[in-house]
Scaffold this active site. Structure first.
Site, PDB file in Angstrom:
ATOM      1  N   ARG A  32       0.792  -1.130  -0.121  1.00 60.92           N
ATOM      2  CA  ARG A  32      -0.181  -0.252  -0.201  1.00 60.92           C
ATOM      3  C   ARG A  32       0.939   1.018  -0.042  1.00 60.92           C
ATOM      4  NH1 ARG A  32      -4.841  -1.501   0.097  1.00 60.92           N
ATOM      5  NH2 ARG A  32      -5.018  -3.745   1.303  1.00 60.92           N
ATOM      6  N   ASP A  33       0.971   2.431  -0.867  1.00 64.03           N
ATOM      7  CA  ASP A  33       0.823   3.375  -0.956  1.00 64.03           C
ATOM      8  C   ASP A  33       1.001   4.033   0.817  1.00 64.03           C
ATOM      9  OD1 ASP A  33       1.794   6.536  -3.437  1.00 64.03           O
ATOM     10  OD2 ASP A  33       1.667   6.342  -1.283  1.00 64.03           O
ATOM     11  N   ILE A  34       1.866   5.055   1.054  1.00 65.89           N
ATOM     12  CA  ILE A  34       2.034   5.318   2.384  1.00 65.89           C
ATOM     13  C   ILE A  34       1.130   6.276   1.961  1.00 65.89           C
ATOM     14  CG2 ILE A  34       3.914   6.671   1.966  1.00 65.89           C
ATOM     15  CD1 ILE A  34       5.544   5.818   4.988  1.00 65.89           C
ATOM     16  N   ASN A  91       4.774   6.767 -13.394  1.00 64.38           N
ATOM     17  CA  ASN A  91       5.370   8.192 -13.402  1.00 64.38           C
ATOM     18  C   ASN A  91       7.191   8.056 -13.786  1.00 64.38           C
ATOM     19  OD1 ASN A  91       2.994   9.538 -12.770  1.00 64.38           O
ATOM     20  ND2 ASN A  91       3.558   9.456 -10.690  1.00 64.38           N
ATOM     21  N   GLU A  99       8.887   9.831  -8.037  1.00 59.41           N
ATOM     22  CA  GLU A  99       9.708  10.311  -7.059  1.00 59.41           C
ATOM     23  C   GLU A  99      10.678   9.639  -6.362  1.00 59.41           C
ATOM     24  OE1 GLU A  99       6.854  11.168  -3.909  1.00 59.41           O
ATOM     25  OE2 GLU A  99       6.063  12.894  -5.207  1.00 59.41           O
ATOM     26  N   VAL A 100      10.258   8.672  -6.454  1.00 55.06           N
ATOM     27  CA  VAL A 100      11.219   7.308  -5.819  1.00 55.06           C
ATOM     28  C   VAL A 100      11.840   6.246  -7.049  1.00 55.06           C
ATOM     29  CG1 VAL A 100      11.064   4.544  -4.982  1.00 55.06           C
ATOM     30  CG2 VAL A 100       9.263   6.697  -4.053  1.00 55.06           C
ATOM     31  N   HIS A 104       7.332   2.073 -10.854  1.00 53.25           N
ATOM     32  CA  HIS A 104       6.372   1.122  -9.897  1.00 53.25           C
ATOM     33  C   HIS A 104       5.218   1.343 -10.458  1.00 53.25           C
ATOM     34  CE1 HIS A 104       7.462   5.038  -8.339  1.00 53.25           C
ATOM     35  NE2 HIS A 104       6.348   5.014  -8.025  1.00 53.25           N
ATOM     36  N   HIS A 106       1.197   2.477  -9.823  1.00 49.22           N
ATOM     37  CA  HIS A 106       0.110   2.749  -9.057  1.00 49.22           C
ATOM     38  C   HIS A 106      -1.082   2.444  -9.661  1.00 49.22           C
ATOM     39  CE1 HIS A 106       2.638   6.637  -7.386  1.00 49.22           C
ATOM     40  NE2 HIS A 106       2.730   6.787  -8.454  1.00 49.22           N
TER      41      HIS A 106
HETATM   42  P1  5GP Z   1       6.231   8.230  -7.817  1.00 50.32           P
HETATM   43  O1  5GP Z   1       5.849   9.800  -7.740  1.00 50.32           O
HETATM   44  O2  5GP Z   1       7.354   8.050  -7.955  1.00 50.32           O
HETATM   45  O3  5GP Z   1       5.102   8.137  -8.938  1.00 50.32           O
HETATM   46  O4  5GP Z   1       4.787   8.057  -6.496  1.00 50.32           O
HETATM   47  C1  5GP Z   1       5.682   7.334  -5.650  1.00 50.32           C
HETATM   48  C2  5GP Z   1       4.955   7.338  -4.615  1.00 50.32           C
HETATM   49  O5  5GP Z   1       5.876   6.452  -3.281  1.00 50.32           O
HETATM   50  C3  5GP Z   1       4.087   8.090  -3.699  1.00 50.32           C
HETATM   51  O6  5GP Z   1       2.630   8.016  -4.255  1.00 50.32           O
HETATM   52  C4  5GP Z   1       4.466   7.805  -2.262  1.00 50.32           C
HETATM   53  O7  5GP Z   1       3.793   8.596  -1.172  1.00 50.32           O
HETATM   54  C5  5GP Z   1       4.667   6.581  -2.287  1.00 50.32           C
HETATM   55  N1  5GP Z   1       5.637   6.313  -1.223  1.00 50.32           N
HETATM   56  C6  5GP Z   1       6.679   7.327  -0.688  1.00 50.32           C
HETATM   57  N2  5GP Z   1       7.553   6.752   0.041  1.00 50.32           N
HETATM   58  C7  5GP Z   1       7.343   5.536   0.602  1.00 50.32           C
HETATM   59  C8  5GP Z   1       7.213   4.923   1.617  1.00 50.32           C
HETATM   60  O8  5GP Z   1       8.467   4.439   2.075  1.00 50.32           O
HETATM   61  N3  5GP Z   1       6.316   4.173   1.886  1.00 50.32           N
HETATM   62  C9  5GP Z   1       5.142   3.188   1.116  1.00 50.32           C
HETATM   63  N4  5GP Z   1       4.164   2.728   0.735  1.00 50.32           N
HETATM   64  N5  5GP Z   1       5.077   4.401  -0.128  1.00 50.32           N
HETATM   65  C10 5GP Z   1       5.470   5.385   0.093  1.00 50.32           C
END
Ligand code: 5GP
Length: 119
Positions: A32-34, A91, A99-100, A104, A106
Protein backbone atom coordinates in the site's frame (compact mmCIF):
# COMPACT_ATOMS: atom_id res chain seq x y z
CA UNK A 1 21.75 4.45 -16.28
CA UNK A 2 22.76 4.02 -12.64
CA UNK A 3 20.32 2.44 -10.23
CA UNK A 4 20.33 3.91 -6.70
CA UNK A 5 20.57 0.93 -4.33
CA UNK A 6 19.47 3.10 -1.42
CA UNK A 7 16.14 4.27 -2.85
CA UNK A 8 13.20 3.68 -0.53
CA UNK A 9 11.72 0.79 -2.55
CA UNK A 10 15.09 -1.00 -2.70
CA UNK A 11 15.17 -0.72 1.09
CA UNK A 12 11.62 -2.10 1.32
CA UNK A 13 12.66 -5.03 -0.91
CA UNK A 14 15.61 -5.75 1.40
CA UNK A 15 13.30 -5.66 4.42
CA UNK A 16 15.07 -2.65 5.94
CA UNK A 17 11.84 -0.63 5.93
CA UNK A 18 8.40 -2.14 6.63
CA UNK A 19 5.57 -2.11 4.12
CA UNK A 20 1.92 -3.11 4.11
CA UNK A 21 2.28 -6.00 1.67
CA UNK A 22 -0.77 -7.02 -0.35
CA UNK A 23 0.71 -9.38 -2.95
CA UNK A 24 3.98 -11.01 -3.90
CA UNK A 25 5.24 -13.31 -6.60
CA UNK A 26 8.60 -14.55 -7.88
CA UNK A 27 9.49 -11.26 -9.52
CA UNK A 28 7.07 -8.69 -8.07
CA UNK A 29 5.98 -7.15 -4.77
CA UNK A 30 2.89 -5.02 -4.10
CA UNK A 31 2.28 -2.87 -1.03
CA UNK A 32 0.00 0.00 0.00
CA UNK A 33 1.09 3.53 -0.78
CA UNK A 34 2.04 5.38 2.40
CA UNK A 35 -0.07 8.38 1.30
CA UNK A 36 -3.10 6.84 -0.44
CA UNK A 37 -5.00 9.01 -2.94
CA UNK A 38 -8.05 6.70 -3.03
CA UNK A 39 -9.51 3.76 -1.03
CA UNK A 40 -7.27 1.45 -3.06
CA UNK A 41 -3.77 2.77 -3.71
CA UNK A 42 -1.22 -0.01 -4.13
CA UNK A 43 2.28 0.17 -5.60
CA UNK A 44 3.46 -2.78 -7.71
CA UNK A 45 7.20 -3.13 -8.24
CA UNK A 46 9.54 -5.65 -9.81
CA UNK A 47 12.06 -7.13 -7.39
CA UNK A 48 14.90 -6.38 -9.80
CA UNK A 49 16.90 -3.12 -9.80
CA UNK A 50 15.17 -1.09 -12.53
CA UNK A 51 14.96 2.68 -12.32
CA UNK A 52 12.03 3.42 -14.63
CA UNK A 53 9.79 1.89 -17.28
CA UNK A 54 12.37 2.21 -20.06
CA UNK A 55 15.14 0.66 -18.00
CA UNK A 56 12.81 -2.20 -17.08
CA UNK A 57 11.49 -2.69 -20.63
CA UNK A 58 15.02 -2.77 -22.07
CA UNK A 59 16.82 -4.83 -19.41
CA UNK A 60 14.08 -6.87 -17.73
CA UNK A 61 13.43 -10.47 -18.73
CA UNK A 62 10.17 -11.52 -20.34
CA UNK A 63 9.34 -13.41 -17.12
CA UNK A 64 9.87 -10.30 -14.97
CA UNK A 65 7.82 -8.10 -17.28
CA UNK A 66 4.97 -10.60 -17.48
CA UNK A 67 4.98 -11.11 -13.72
CA UNK A 68 4.74 -7.37 -13.09
CA UNK A 69 1.71 -6.91 -15.34
CA UNK A 70 0.03 -10.00 -13.91
CA UNK A 71 0.74 -8.71 -10.39
CA UNK A 72 -1.11 -5.47 -11.23
CA UNK A 73 -4.19 -7.42 -12.32
CA UNK A 74 -3.97 -9.74 -9.31
CA UNK A 75 -3.83 -6.74 -6.97
CA UNK A 76 -6.85 -5.14 -8.62
CA UNK A 77 -8.79 -8.37 -8.30
CA UNK A 78 -7.76 -8.86 -4.67
CA UNK A 79 -8.78 -5.27 -3.90
CA UNK A 80 -12.18 -5.84 -5.50
CA UNK A 81 -11.87 -3.01 -8.02
CA UNK A 82 -11.81 -5.05 -11.23
CA UNK A 83 -15.51 -4.69 -11.97
CA UNK A 84 -15.89 -0.96 -11.29
CA UNK A 85 -12.50 -0.13 -12.77
CA UNK A 86 -9.30 1.51 -11.61
CA UNK A 87 -6.22 3.28 -12.90
CA UNK A 88 -2.73 1.81 -13.43
CA UNK A 89 -0.17 4.60 -13.68
CA UNK A 90 3.60 4.62 -14.14
CA UNK A 91 5.26 8.00 -13.57
CA UNK A 92 8.58 8.34 -15.35
CA UNK A 93 11.39 10.80 -14.80
CA UNK A 94 11.32 14.50 -14.03
CA UNK A 95 8.47 15.55 -16.29
CA UNK A 96 6.45 12.54 -15.14
CA UNK A 97 6.95 13.52 -11.48
CA UNK A 98 8.58 10.21 -10.60
CA UNK A 99 9.70 10.56 -6.98
CA UNK A 100 11.10 7.11 -6.24
CA UNK A 101 13.73 5.84 -8.73
CA UNK A 102 12.57 2.20 -8.77
CA UNK A 103 9.92 1.50 -11.42
CA UNK A 104 6.46 1.15 -9.89
CA UNK A 105 2.86 1.06 -11.03
CA UNK A 106 0.20 2.83 -8.97
CA UNK A 107 -3.04 0.84 -8.82
CA UNK A 108 -5.66 3.38 -7.79
CA UNK A 109 -9.38 2.80 -7.40
CA UNK A 110 -12.30 2.34 -5.06
CA UNK A 111 -13.90 5.66 -6.06
CA UNK A 112 -14.70 7.57 -9.24
CA UNK A 113 -11.44 9.06 -10.55
CA UNK A 114 -11.02 12.23 -12.60
CA UNK A 115 -10.45 12.17 -16.34
CA UNK A 116 -7.02 11.27 -17.69
CA UNK A 117 -4.52 12.17 -18.91
CA UNK A 118 -4.08 15.18 -16.65
CA UNK A 119 -1.27 17.66 -16.49
P1 5GP B 1 5.97 8.43 -7.80
O1 5GP B 1 5.72 9.91 -7.75
O2 5GP B 1 7.44 8.11 -7.74
O3 5GP B 1 5.27 7.78 -8.94
O4 5GP B 1 5.28 7.84 -6.52
C1 5GP B 1 5.96 7.44 -5.37
C2 5GP B 1 4.93 6.98 -4.36
O5 5GP B 1 5.59 6.31 -3.31
C3 5GP B 1 4.13 8.13 -3.74
O6 5GP B 1 2.74 7.93 -3.99
C4 5GP B 1 4.46 8.02 -2.24
O7 5GP B 1 3.35 8.28 -1.41
C5 5GP B 1 4.95 6.58 -2.10
N1 5GP B 1 5.93 6.38 -1.05
C6 5GP B 1 7.02 7.14 -0.80
N2 5GP B 1 7.72 6.63 0.24
C7 5GP B 1 7.06 5.51 0.62
C8 5GP B 1 7.30 4.55 1.65
O8 5GP B 1 8.27 4.62 2.42
N3 5GP B 1 6.42 3.52 1.75
C9 5GP B 1 5.33 3.43 0.92
N4 5GP B 1 4.52 2.38 1.11
N5 5GP B 1 5.07 4.31 -0.05
C10 5GP B 1 5.93 5.35 -0.20
Amino acid sequence: MSYDDDNIFARILRGEIPCDKVYESDHALAFRDIAPKAPTHVLVIPRGPYENLHDFAERGSDAELADWVRAMAAVARAEGVTEDGYRATVNNGRHGNQEVPHVHAHIVGGRQLGGAPRG
